[in-house]
Motif scaffolding. Structure first.
Motif, mmCIF file in Angstrom:
data_model
loop_
_atom_site.group_PDB
_atom_site.id
_atom_site.type_symbol
_atom_site.label_atom_id
_atom_site.label_comp_id
_atom_site.label_asym_id
_atom_site.label_seq_id
_atom_site.Cartn_x
_atom_site.Cartn_y
_atom_site.Cartn_z
ATOM 1 N N VAL A 140 0.843 -1.198 0.000
ATOM 2 C CA VAL A 140 0.000 0.000 0.000
ATOM 3 C C VAL A 140 0.876 1.246 0.000
ATOM 4 O O VAL A 140 0.620 2.213 -0.733
ATOM 5 C CB VAL A 140 -0.949 -0.007 1.212
ATOM 6 C CG1 VAL A 140 -1.661 1.331 1.361
ATOM 7 C CG2 VAL A 140 -1.963 -1.133 1.078
ATOM 8 N N ASP A 141 1.959 1.244 0.790
ATOM 9 C CA ASP A 141 2.837 2.406 0.893
ATOM 10 C C ASP A 141 3.533 2.734 -0.421
ATOM 11 O O ASP A 141 3.920 3.887 -0.651
ATOM 12 C CB ASP A 141 3.896 2.167 1.974
ATOM 13 C CG ASP A 141 3.285 2.025 3.353
ATOM 14 O OD1 ASP A 141 2.206 2.593 3.592
ATOM 15 O OD2 ASP A 141 3.888 1.319 4.193
ATOM 16 N N TRP A 151 -6.228 -6.379 0.506
ATOM 17 C CA TRP A 151 -5.678 -7.297 1.493
ATOM 18 C C TRP A 151 -6.577 -8.525 1.639
ATOM 19 O O TRP A 151 -7.815 -8.406 1.665
ATOM 20 C CB TRP A 151 -5.571 -6.618 2.856
ATOM 21 C CG TRP A 151 -4.550 -5.527 2.929
ATOM 22 C CD1 TRP A 151 -3.586 -5.225 2.015
ATOM 23 C CD2 TRP A 151 -4.397 -4.578 3.997
ATOM 24 N NE1 TRP A 151 -2.842 -4.149 2.442
ATOM 25 C CE2 TRP A 151 -3.315 -3.731 3.646
ATOM 26 C CE3 TRP A 151 -5.064 -4.366 5.201
ATOM 27 C CZ2 TRP A 151 -2.893 -2.690 4.473
ATOM 28 C CZ3 TRP A 151 -4.647 -3.327 6.024
ATOM 29 C CH2 TRP A 151 -3.565 -2.504 5.667
ATOM 30 N N PRO A 152 -5.994 -9.708 1.773
ATOM 31 C CA PRO A 152 -6.812 -10.881 2.085
ATOM 32 C C PRO A 152 -7.563 -10.673 3.406
ATOM 33 O O PRO A 152 -7.049 -10.037 4.325
ATOM 34 C CB PRO A 152 -5.787 -12.008 2.201
ATOM 35 C CG PRO A 152 -4.593 -11.532 1.434
ATOM 36 C CD PRO A 152 -4.560 -10.045 1.625
ATOM 37 N N GLU A 153 -8.742 -11.218 3.477
ATOM 38 C CA GLU A 153 -9.553 -11.065 4.690
ATOM 39 C C GLU A 153 -8.817 -11.597 5.920
ATOM 40 O O GLU A 153 -8.838 -10.977 6.984
ATOM 41 C CB GLU A 153 -10.876 -11.801 4.511
ATOM 42 C CG GLU A 153 -11.827 -11.699 5.673
ATOM 43 C CD GLU A 153 -13.099 -12.499 5.433
ATOM 44 O OE1 GLU A 153 -13.343 -13.461 6.192
ATOM 45 O OE2 GLU A 153 -13.823 -12.181 4.466
ATOM 46 N N ARG A 196 -15.874 -2.258 8.100
ATOM 47 C CA ARG A 196 -15.485 -3.506 7.452
ATOM 48 C C ARG A 196 -14.120 -3.941 7.972
ATOM 49 O O ARG A 196 -13.320 -3.123 8.421
ATOM 50 C CB ARG A 196 -15.444 -3.335 5.933
ATOM 51 C CG ARG A 196 -16.781 -2.938 5.301
ATOM 52 C CD ARG A 196 -16.657 -2.849 3.787
ATOM 53 N NE ARG A 196 -15.509 -2.018 3.424
ATOM 54 C CZ ARG A 196 -14.828 -2.156 2.284
ATOM 55 N NH1 ARG A 196 -15.160 -3.087 1.415
ATOM 56 N NH2 ARG A 196 -13.805 -1.353 2.022
ATOM 57 N N VAL A 197 -13.852 -5.238 7.895
ATOM 58 C CA VAL A 197 -12.632 -5.761 8.501
ATOM 59 C C VAL A 197 -11.387 -5.132 7.882
ATOM 60 O O VAL A 197 -10.423 -4.786 8.588
ATOM 61 C CB VAL A 197 -12.590 -7.308 8.422
ATOM 62 C CG1 VAL A 197 -12.482 -7.809 6.981
ATOM 63 C CG2 VAL A 197 -11.455 -7.860 9.281
ATOM 64 N N ARG A 198 -11.369 -4.935 6.560
ATOM 65 C CA ARG A 198 -10.189 -4.335 5.918
ATOM 66 C C ARG A 198 -10.056 -2.859 6.297
ATOM 67 O O ARG A 198 -8.941 -2.353 6.438
ATOM 68 C CB ARG A 198 -10.276 -4.510 4.404
ATOM 69 C CG ARG A 198 -10.119 -5.972 3.945
ATOM 70 C CD ARG A 198 -10.410 -6.119 2.458
ATOM 71 N NE ARG A 198 -10.217 -7.486 1.992
ATOM 72 C CZ ARG A 198 -11.135 -8.451 2.080
ATOM 73 N NH1 ARG A 198 -12.327 -8.175 2.634
ATOM 74 N NH2 ARG A 198 -10.895 -9.668 1.628
ATOM 75 N N ASP A 199 -11.170 -2.171 6.448
ATOM 76 C CA ASP A 199 -11.110 -0.767 6.854
ATOM 77 C C ASP A 199 -10.625 -0.624 8.290
ATOM 78 O O ASP A 199 -9.840 0.286 8.609
ATOM 79 C CB ASP A 199 -12.483 -0.118 6.704
ATOM 80 C CG ASP A 199 -12.911 0.005 5.253
ATOM 81 O OD1 ASP A 199 -12.025 0.119 4.378
ATOM 82 O OD2 ASP A 199 -14.130 -0.011 4.984
ATOM 83 N N LEU A 200 -11.077 -1.496 9.172
ATOM 84 C CA LEU A 200 -10.598 -1.464 10.560
ATOM 85 C C LEU A 200 -9.100 -1.743 10.612
ATOM 86 O O LEU A 200 -8.359 -1.071 11.346
ATOM 87 C CB LEU A 200 -11.358 -2.491 11.392
ATOM 88 C CG LEU A 200 -12.841 -2.204 11.654
ATOM 89 C CD1 LEU A 200 -13.523 -3.446 12.234
ATOM 90 C CD2 LEU A 200 -13.013 -1.013 12.598
ATOM 91 N N PRO A 209 -8.221 3.856 4.932
ATOM 92 C CA PRO A 209 -9.216 2.854 4.545
ATOM 93 C C PRO A 209 -10.101 3.359 3.418
ATOM 94 O O PRO A 209 -10.205 4.574 3.190
ATOM 95 C CB PRO A 209 -10.021 2.645 5.829
ATOM 96 C CG PRO A 209 -9.874 3.929 6.576
ATOM 97 C CD PRO A 209 -8.530 4.497 6.219
ATOM 98 N N ALA A 210 -10.742 2.435 2.721
ATOM 99 C CA ALA A 210 -11.687 2.834 1.674
ATOM 100 C C ALA A 210 -12.844 3.613 2.276
ATOM 101 O O ALA A 210 -13.303 4.612 1.715
ATOM 102 C CB ALA A 210 -12.183 1.595 0.929
ATOM 103 N N SER A 211 -13.339 3.151 3.422
ATOM 104 C CA SER A 211 -14.386 3.846 4.174
ATOM 105 C C SER A 211 -13.958 3.901 5.633
ATOM 106 O O SER A 211 -13.632 2.867 6.223
ATOM 107 C CB SER A 211 -15.724 3.110 4.057
ATOM 108 O OG SER A 211 -16.163 3.065 2.716
ATOM 109 N N SER A 212 -13.964 5.080 6.200
ATOM 110 C CA SER A 212 -13.482 5.216 7.571
ATOM 111 C C SER A 212 -14.396 4.489 8.550
ATOM 112 O O SER A 212 -15.624 4.595 8.463
ATOM 113 C CB SER A 212 -13.407 6.689 7.961
ATOM 114 O OG SER A 212 -12.987 6.824 9.307
#
Length: 236
Positions: A140-141, A151-153, A196-200, A209-212
């Motif tokens: 990501v960086d 990212w994988p779940e 969502r798990v990826r956002d957290l 994150p895509a959504s905060s």
């Protein structure tokens, strides 16, 4: 716990494909990490693989060694010294060291994963999880198209497990898309953060994150990244 070796090998493959078209100008451009170019991120990922392979080689012999004999100063010096490689050199060095790391891991059996290492005073299995985090977070960086949504779940859930101590005691996290919950400490319930798990995971990792995630009281301030305990060099 059986470490996710296959998942890390898959992450290495994703990173290799991501870098396939990288040019020298892109290497020199800024990454998402303050003060670091993409070359710095790649130098870190490369040397991180070398360091973990060193720890693994010694662990399989029953030996404990420091990841860096010179500590964080040595680590930083290596990154600075190698960040200026051109794109082809970065690809070649990264491929060499990731292949060496995967080869050492391939020699480990179920008993070997519990062998102690100095990295976080943990065991060999913990370095596999750490490499999994390092590879996906730093992709990501690099700002080359990989985002936390990629990212994988399982990686996202593991990152939350690892980073949970950044939150104040009593905080609860609720991942609504996978119906999973985390709690910090045993105190009275405090702030409830949902997303969502990826956002957290991205939020806890200090990435966008895509959504905060949201919390009725406002998101709590994050504490520091989990600290490394003092290294031990005596076998246990």
């Amino acid at each position: 716990m059986q470490p996710p070796v296959a998942a890390v090998v898959e992450a290495h493959g994703t990173l290799e494909r991501l870098l396939a078209g990288l040019n020298d100008q892109q290497v020199a451009e800024a990454s998402a990490l303050p003060g670091w170019s993409r070359g710095h991120v790649l130098a870190h990922l490369t040397d991180n693989a070398r360091m973990f392979a060193r720890l693994a080689e010694h662990a399989l012999r029953g030996d404990l060694v420091a990841g860096y004999d010179g500590g964080v100063d040595e680590r930083n010096a290596i990154i600075e010294a190698t960040a200026g490689r051109n794109a082809a050199e970065h690809r070649a060095e990264l491929a060499t060291h990731t292949a060496a790391l995967e080869a050492v891991w391939a020699r480990a059996d179920d008993v070997d994963w519990s062998r102690p290492v100095t990295f976080r005073n943990a065991d060999l299995a913990a370095t596999v999880f750490a490499r999994w985090r390092e590879t996906w977070i730093h992709m990501v960086d690099l700002e080359l198209g990989v985002r936390p949504d990629d990212w994988p779940e399982d990686l996202a859930a593991h990152a939350i497990d690892f980073l949970l101590d950044r939150l104040p005691a009593g905080t609860r996290l609720r991942a609504e898309d996978v119906r999973r919950q985390w709690s910090v400490g045993d105190g009275q319930p405090g702030t409830v953060v949902t997303g969502r798990v990826r956002d957290l995971a991205a939020w806890l990792a200090g990435r966008t994150p895509a959504s905060s995630p949201v919390a009725a009281e406002g998101l709590p301030a994050l504490g520091p990244w989990p600290a490394h305990p003092p290294q031990r060099l005596d076998p246990v």
